[in-house]
Design a protein around this motif. Structure first.
Motif, mmCIF file in Angstrom:
data_model
loop_
_atom_site.group_PDB
_atom_site.id
_atom_site.type_symbol
_atom_site.label_atom_id
_atom_site.label_comp_id
_atom_site.label_asym_id
_atom_site.label_seq_id
_atom_site.Cartn_x
_atom_site.Cartn_y
_atom_site.Cartn_z
ATOM 1 N N LYS A 38 1.041 -1.111 0.027
ATOM 2 C CA LYS A 38 -0.382 0.055 -0.495
ATOM 3 C C LYS A 38 1.059 1.211 -0.399
ATOM 4 O O LYS A 38 0.705 1.774 -0.638
ATOM 5 N N VAL A 39 1.956 1.387 0.519
ATOM 6 C CA VAL A 39 2.814 2.669 0.699
ATOM 7 C C VAL A 39 3.785 2.616 -0.248
ATOM 8 O O VAL A 39 3.161 3.856 -0.316
ATOM 9 N N LEU A 40 3.980 2.013 -1.398
ATOM 10 C CA LEU A 40 4.766 1.696 -2.397
ATOM 11 C C LEU A 40 4.030 1.758 -3.576
ATOM 12 O O LEU A 40 4.308 2.194 -4.669
ATOM 13 N N ASP A 41 2.339 2.265 -3.141
ATOM 14 C CA ASP A 41 1.691 1.450 -4.357
ATOM 15 C C ASP A 41 2.224 0.480 -5.862
ATOM 16 O O ASP A 41 2.272 0.879 -6.643
ATOM 17 N N LEU A 42 2.120 -1.086 -4.774
ATOM 18 C CA LEU A 42 2.396 -1.808 -5.743
ATOM 19 C C LEU A 42 1.386 -2.678 -6.473
ATOM 20 O O LEU A 42 1.790 -4.026 -6.168
ATOM 21 N N ARG A 43 -0.058 -1.831 -6.876
ATOM 22 C CA ARG A 43 -0.255 -2.887 -7.672
ATOM 23 C C ARG A 43 0.301 -3.075 -9.309
ATOM 24 O O ARG A 43 0.604 -2.817 -9.526
ATOM 25 N N THR A 44 -0.611 -4.203 -9.290
ATOM 26 C CA THR A 44 0.102 -4.726 -10.846
ATOM 27 C C THR A 44 0.174 -3.688 -12.145
ATOM 28 O O THR A 44 0.866 -3.867 -12.716
ATOM 29 N N GLU A 45 -1.216 -3.055 -12.053
ATOM 30 C CA GLU A 45 -1.627 -2.157 -12.889
ATOM 31 C C GLU A 45 0.195 -0.926 -12.796
ATOM 32 O O GLU A 45 0.392 -0.745 -14.027
ATOM 33 N N LYS A 48 2.684 -2.718 -14.474
ATOM 34 C CA LYS A 48 2.636 -2.338 -15.541
ATOM 35 C C LYS A 48 2.977 -1.007 -16.081
ATOM 36 O O LYS A 48 3.301 -1.181 -17.207
ATOM 37 N N GLU A 49 2.911 -0.355 -15.872
ATOM 38 C CA GLU A 49 2.503 1.262 -16.468
ATOM 39 C C GLU A 49 4.253 1.883 -16.240
ATOM 40 O O GLU A 49 4.319 2.241 -16.957
ATOM 41 N N MET A 50 4.901 1.273 -15.440
ATOM 42 C CA MET A 50 6.187 2.117 -15.004
ATOM 43 C C MET A 50 6.998 1.299 -16.302
ATOM 44 O O MET A 50 7.089 -0.121 -16.060
ATOM 45 N N SER A 51 7.950 1.793 -16.035
ATOM 46 C CA SER A 51 9.400 1.605 -17.406
ATOM 47 C C SER A 51 10.003 1.340 -16.471
ATOM 48 O O SER A 51 10.151 1.430 -15.456
ATOM 49 N N PHE A 52 11.184 0.505 -16.537
ATOM 50 C CA PHE A 52 12.444 -0.173 -15.661
ATOM 51 C C PHE A 52 13.081 1.367 -15.921
ATOM 52 O O PHE A 52 13.296 1.257 -16.554
ATOM 53 N N SER A 53 13.450 2.173 -15.181
ATOM 54 C CA SER A 53 13.909 3.657 -14.411
ATOM 55 C C SER A 53 14.539 3.880 -13.643
ATOM 56 O O SER A 53 14.204 3.198 -12.801
ATOM 57 N N LEU A 54 15.126 5.263 -13.211
ATOM 58 C CA LEU A 54 15.115 5.566 -11.475
ATOM 59 C C LEU A 54 14.062 4.962 -11.142
ATOM 60 O O LEU A 54 14.606 4.951 -9.654
ATOM 61 N N MET A 60 12.168 -0.306 -6.124
ATOM 62 C CA MET A 60 12.318 -1.714 -5.380
ATOM 63 C C MET A 60 13.400 -1.379 -4.216
ATOM 64 O O MET A 60 13.218 -1.915 -3.309
ATOM 65 N N SER A 61 14.616 -0.680 -3.730
ATOM 66 C CA SER A 61 15.511 -0.036 -3.121
ATOM 67 C C SER A 61 14.454 0.362 -1.910
ATOM 68 O O SER A 61 14.737 -0.346 -0.669
ATOM 69 N N GLY A 62 13.032 1.156 -1.593
ATOM 70 C CA GLY A 62 12.529 1.425 -0.748
ATOM 71 C C GLY A 62 11.618 -0.100 -0.452
ATOM 72 O O GLY A 62 11.359 0.051 0.897
ATOM 73 N N MET A 63 11.204 -1.051 -1.517
ATOM 74 C CA MET A 63 10.791 -1.930 -1.288
ATOM 75 C C MET A 63 12.081 -3.142 -0.608
ATOM 76 O O MET A 63 11.839 -3.121 0.717
ATOM 77 N N GLY A 64 13.626 -2.837 -0.708
ATOM 78 C CA GLY A 64 14.038 -3.488 0.160
ATOM 79 C C GLY A 64 14.236 -2.980 1.535
ATOM 80 O O GLY A 64 14.304 -3.861 2.506
ATOM 81 N N ALA A 142 9.184 -7.287 -9.358
ATOM 82 C CA ALA A 142 9.932 -6.504 -10.047
ATOM 83 C C ALA A 142 9.856 -7.623 -11.265
ATOM 84 O O ALA A 142 10.244 -7.080 -12.375
ATOM 85 N N ASN A 143 8.982 -8.928 -11.541
ATOM 86 C CA ASN A 143 8.855 -9.342 -12.776
ATOM 87 C C ASN A 143 7.445 -8.108 -13.728
ATOM 88 O O ASN A 143 8.009 -8.666 -14.438
ATOM 89 N N ARG A 144 6.601 -7.957 -12.263
ATOM 90 C CA ARG A 144 5.534 -6.802 -13.294
ATOM 91 C C ARG A 144 6.960 -5.853 -14.049
ATOM 92 O O ARG A 144 6.194 -5.106 -14.601
#
Length: 148
Positions: A38-45, A48-54, A60-64, A142-144
């Protein structure tokens, strides 16, 4: 024969405590993963909209970091339990033992009272399961993010 009865009670206490701690840790971990999502808004949608970027690397760093906090809380709960049952004398000792057991570093049985040593060994199994659960959580998120 009385000695065996005492050992059975001790074994029962240890297994009961381990079962209770597993239940507590499962609830804490599930709530923690839900909160992180919820905090990081990790919903699948959203992912999937986010590109692999900074931005995704920051996510991902925040999740870690939040997963590290979650595991530290769980280690603290075990340490609190060890203090409650007087298996450890100081907070530092309880935290050190718990972190060592939780992360399956080994050699922790040498420092734990024999009356409760099974719960210490089972903390390693519980920690292993929860670390595995976190790993699966990270990989699924990460796969998403990966283009496909």
């Amino acid at each position: 024969m009385v000695e065996e009865g005492v050992q059975t009670v001790t074994l029962g206490k240890q297994l009961g405590a381990a079962g209770g701690m597993m239940l507590v840790m499962t609830v804490v971990h599930a709530l923690g993963l839900t909160g992180i999502s919820k905090v990081l808004d990790l919903r699948t949608e959203h992912l999937k909209e986010m590109s692999f970027s900074l931005k995704s690397i920051s996510l991902m760093s925040g999740m870690g970091l939040l997963l590290l906090v979650l595991h530290t809380v769980e280690i603290g709960i075990f340490a609190g339990f060890y203090l409650l049952i007087n298996a450890m004398q100081t907070v530092e000792e309880a935290l050190y033992y718990s972190a060592s057991a939780y992360a399956t570093l080994g050699r922790t049985a040498d420092y734990f009272p024999s009356d409760w040593r099974l719960i210490g060994a089972l903390e390693a199994l519980i920690g292993f399961i929860l670390i595995g659960w976190s790993t699966a959580f990270i990989v699924s998120k990460a796969n998403r993010l990966m283009p496909g």
